[in-house]
Design an enzyme around this catalytic site. Structure first.
Site, PDB file in Angstrom:
ATOM      1  N   LYS A 246     -48.477  15.324  12.868  1.00  0.00           N
ATOM      2  CA  LYS A 246     -49.573  15.300  13.842  1.00  0.00           C
ATOM      3  C   LYS A 246     -49.669  16.671  14.521  1.00  0.00           C
ATOM      4  CE  LYS A 246     -50.869  11.926  17.465  1.00  0.00           C
ATOM      5  NZ  LYS A 246     -50.341  10.794  18.253  1.00  0.00           N
TER       6      LYS A 246
ATOM      7  N   SER B 182     -53.743   7.057  18.111  1.00  0.00           N
ATOM      8  CA  SER B 182     -54.091   8.455  18.109  1.00  0.00           C
ATOM      9  C   SER B 182     -53.603   9.207  16.875  1.00  0.00           C
ATOM     10  CB  SER B 182     -53.538   9.115  19.366  1.00  0.00           C
ATOM     11  OG  SER B 182     -52.132   9.178  19.329  1.00  0.00           O
TER      12      SER B 182
ATOM     13  N   SER C   9     -50.247   4.223  18.980  1.00  0.00           N
ATOM     14  CA  SER C   9     -50.742   5.389  18.239  1.00  0.00           C
ATOM     15  C   SER C   9     -50.124   5.606  16.866  1.00  0.00           C
ATOM     16  CB  SER C   9     -50.567   6.651  19.085  1.00  0.00           C
ATOM     17  OG  SER C   9     -51.534   6.682  20.116  1.00  0.00           O
TER      18      SER C   9
END
Lengths: 539, 539
Positions: free
Chosen positions: B126, B202, B226
């Site tokens: 990420k 997310s 997330s």
């Protein structure tokens, strides 16, 4: 409005009513207490009481209770009477649970089998924790809270289920945040070895009671030294586990929900083995199944497979310890060396313990102390000098915005990370990381009243959340522990501590040391304590 | 002042420059993307690339890398090209590290022996975590942070030392606090199975990339769902460990020092075994020696000694799941029952998940969102609808005083304690406590864009800090998953969710389920996942 003295009275009355139940009443009490109270039991207690309270370790006592060689009732009565005497000598009690304790002891004696590993053992506890007695109250030494019902404390359910007898509750200072033990409700607790000195705090009632052998096994709490300081000042054993290993839910306390620096409950005892016994009994109950804040980790005894590597902290880079403390460090580290351990130095200067205190002191009171000071004000009770010291006199203490709070917590986390990395680096050259730090638990032995104005030797380990055990080493010896007249203090705190130093002041005061391990290495600290005491020639 | 679009441009330029390095460039790209992108690789990638990226699990790939049957360079290039195609199809990347990755892969290929358990494996990450590339930046999708240097993330040092290749960084939404993935810098990431749906968030860039097999193994983060939400929406595996088991220090993030609800990093992967592989590699490195916030606890595989007791959460007492989710629960719980497991119901109504959300949503933003909103304002970037949802539209969110903060933390702790006691009680009657909860990871399959406005199915487990794994079960089937026209919504959120339900909307969307265990019982959750998949007839 009722005066604070009136509001406080019911707590004192309740205490005195408990003491009045003692049978037979204490006799041959002196009109004037000697400076050192430790000779008192011989003149007041029976031979049998002296035997029960003085001749056994907790393990030995438990064996005799299990085998029925001693009844819990007899043992409990002996400790009740000795605790009452400790109260007379040191003012360490907030209640004596005469009826409850004897009823419980008789019940345990009536059972065909022991109910658990603590079967029949009297255990003393700090007042604000509450206890198992019916309709009990807990005030945490706040006048405003006198008469408030106690909570239901998970830890004491566990000890109860293990078969103990709760019989005495002990003093804590105003705000539970002094390294001494004085409150407007209960007055001042003094050291059984020297009444001009404090037994430390905040679990100073426990310290004084256990040092007097009015208890062999008690429970204190520690957020800045409150187990280790009184254990050290009273010459007994104490253990502050890593936070969130021992359940603390249910006690009466303040600032509930604050999580900046965590407190922990832990054992204080006359003998070393009791520390591990406590941890084992508590963790065998799997307390995390009811209190989910706890680390899910059974007690797993640690065994060293080679000689320890011990780092000695000769000073913390802020305040030079008094001569008896340095002597104790020398004696123990030399014994360790002779036993084959590696001894290295711990460089606290580099690790900035002063910065540690700045972070810690601010994080104790993120509201600037408003909640606590408001409670004192509500009752109209005077703010004691050491309360002023720990709130008003710390330049770091202020009411924080959320962003200031985050900033400080981030500084705390960075401090912890730097410390951890430093510790890990100690294994870089020889492949053997430092096992434990051997260090003073305070700048000196038990201090004169109202002079406990430097917390760094205990509180920095709370900031780091490192487990720590204290153990008795020696006694202040004016012959050996002469003041170093040539020393020039390095800063204001150092000057304050240096000027306090006068071996005569500390007559008869015990000197303990402290063993510190890495976070969550509680079992290793206890194992190191065993090895170090063996090196000292103890069993 | 520079317009926000200009400030954001360097991040997009850097991304595009990375993509432009792809050799050979992607060809045969369609002018118009189909609704479902999963058929695209066949027309763009080579047979060999398809084989490498489609035919192996991570373990199989690692075995071939170890044996040199495949070189890391070839494997890395195949995933680089497939990741570039995933970007074309779903907009899931923030950078493609073409040169760095190939250099690293060649270096690993040049070594005589594997450097560690992940030798040669490409791993996607990420964006805001940063990576190991030189002079890297990390912006966390904040325009104000474009171009800021990345930190040094301990987790990625560990994966690097284990021999991985970092090759692709993936998108996260504005504030990293949507259960979707859209930002002003990178735009919107879409679901590879249906571009009208979100891949969740997310960590939605990871979800989309891995579902597209542009990666087999990636790292996300989870504070409200997330990891689990995007893994579920993308039909892959994801695991949110208990907080403080996996190190998270060094990532670029906001609200540093806030400790009310903790986030954790964790794995997202194409196959189940990768979840445990991740945990094992990370904890074998003893990260607590450098990051002292972590629990000191090695990865200790759990083995069931009798059939599991599984509690099924049919709904959370607030919002009724959509029909495909209920069908998935039925199918899996029936399979478990047939395999001899005990199936009971989990009564979330009694446990008040609505109250859980009130506490959680307030504790996400103790400053009322001021820091984060200020950062958006500083850059002049627009506040996206789901940012408004999670800050402005939550009635609980406000700037708290310290006392209000304590009060809320105390409510959180009480909620956790009540939940723990309830769980412990499940063993009262039959002596067998519930092992895990089987539950939906969301009210339904991947939602249409900007409609992810109910977090309860993931976030309540963050509040409780319970570990959770999600795993693929089925796909939305308009024939089987008809809307229950007779249902009357119970409240506003339920109505919102009910009205969204229309099986056609969710065409081709994967349906995952979630397995939840008690706090710090991470190993048990992974072991339960194995047992439950076996019951489903999987290997």
């Amino acid at each position: 409005m009722q005066a604070w003295e009136e509001k406080a009275q019911p707590a004192r009355t309740a205490r005195d009513e408990g003491l009045a139940q003692v049978q037979p009443p204490l006799q041959n009490l002196p009109d004037h207490l000697p400076q050192n109270s430790q000779s008192l039991p011989k003149t007041v207690l029976t031979q049998r009481e002296l035997e029960i309270t003085e001749e056994y370790t907790v393990s030995e006592l438990l064996a005799k209770l299990r085998s029925r060689e001693l009844s819990s009732e007899e043992v409990t009565k002996a400790f009740l009477r000795r605790a009452a005497l400790a109260q007379f000598a040191t003012n360490c009690l907030t209640s004596l649970l005469w009826d409850d304790a004897i009823e419980r002891a008789r019940y345990l004696d009536s059972l065909p089998d022991p109910v658990g590993p603590l079967h029949g053992l009297p255990i003393s506890t700090k007042e604000h924790h509450g206890t198992k007695s019916k309709n009990g109250t807990a005030n945490a030494s706040y006048v405003a809270w006198v008469g408030m019902p106690q909570g239901s404390i998970l830890l004491y359910d566990t000890l109860w289920d293990a078969g103990c007898v709760f019989y005495a509750r002990t003093t804590q200072p105003q705000t539970i945040m002094h390294l001494e033990t004085e409150s407007n409700i209960y007055g001042r607790t003094v050291n059984p070895y020297n009444r001009n000195l404090t037994p430390g705090g905040s679990s100073g009632g426990e310290g004084a009671l256990i040092a007097f052998r009015g208890s062999l096994f008690g429970v204190g709490g520690d957020i800045g030294g409150s187990i280790r300081c009184p254990a050290a000042h009273s010459g007994i054993y104490g253990f502050k586990p890593t936070a969130q290993r021992v359940p603390s839910s249910g006690q009466r306390t303040h600032m509930i929900g604050k999580e900046t620096i965590l407190s922990t409950l832990g054992p204080m005892a006359q003998d070393r083995n009791s520390l591990e016994l406590f941890m084992k009994v508590v963790l065998d109950a799997e307390p995390w199944r009811l209190d989910p804040s706890l680390t899910v980790k059974p007690w797993t005894p640690y065994h060293f497979t080679k000689p320890l590597k011990v780092a000695v902290q000769w000073w913390d880079g802020v305040v030079m310890p008094h001569p008896p403390m340095i002597r104790a460090l020398k004696e123990v580290s030399e014994a360790c060396k002779s036993a084959g351990m590696k001894i290295v130095e711990w460089d606290s200067e580099k690790l900035n313990h002063r910065k540690g205190w700045e972070i810690t002191s601010a994080l104790y009171w993120p509201d600037g102390g408003a909640e606590v000071l408001g409670r004192l004000e509500d009752a109209g009770e005077p703010i004691l000098p050491l309360t002023k010291f720990i709130i008003h006199e710390q330049p770091t203490v202020k009411s924080l915005t959320q962003h200031e709070l985050w900033q400080l917590c981030a500084e705390r986390d960075a401090y912890r990370a730097a410390y951890a990395r430093h510790w890990t680096q100690t294994g870089k050259e020889d492949g053997q990381e430092v096992d434990v730090i051997l260090c003073p638990p305070n700048f000196g032995a038990a201090t004169p009243h109202e002079q406990s104005r430097y917390w760094g030797y205990t509180s920095n380990w709370n900031l780091l959340d490192y487990p720590g055990a204290v153990f008795p080493v020696t006694t202040v010896n004016p012959e050996k522990d002469k003041k170093d007249e040539s020393y020039t203090p390095k800063n204001a705190e150092d000057k304050f501590v240096y000027e306090m130093c006068s071996p005569e002041t500390f007559k008869d005061a015990p000197v303990n040391l402290q063993i510190i391990g890495r976070r969550q290495h509680d079992e290793k600290v206890i194992a190191a304590l065993v090895e170090i005491e063996k090196a000292m020639g103890r069993k």
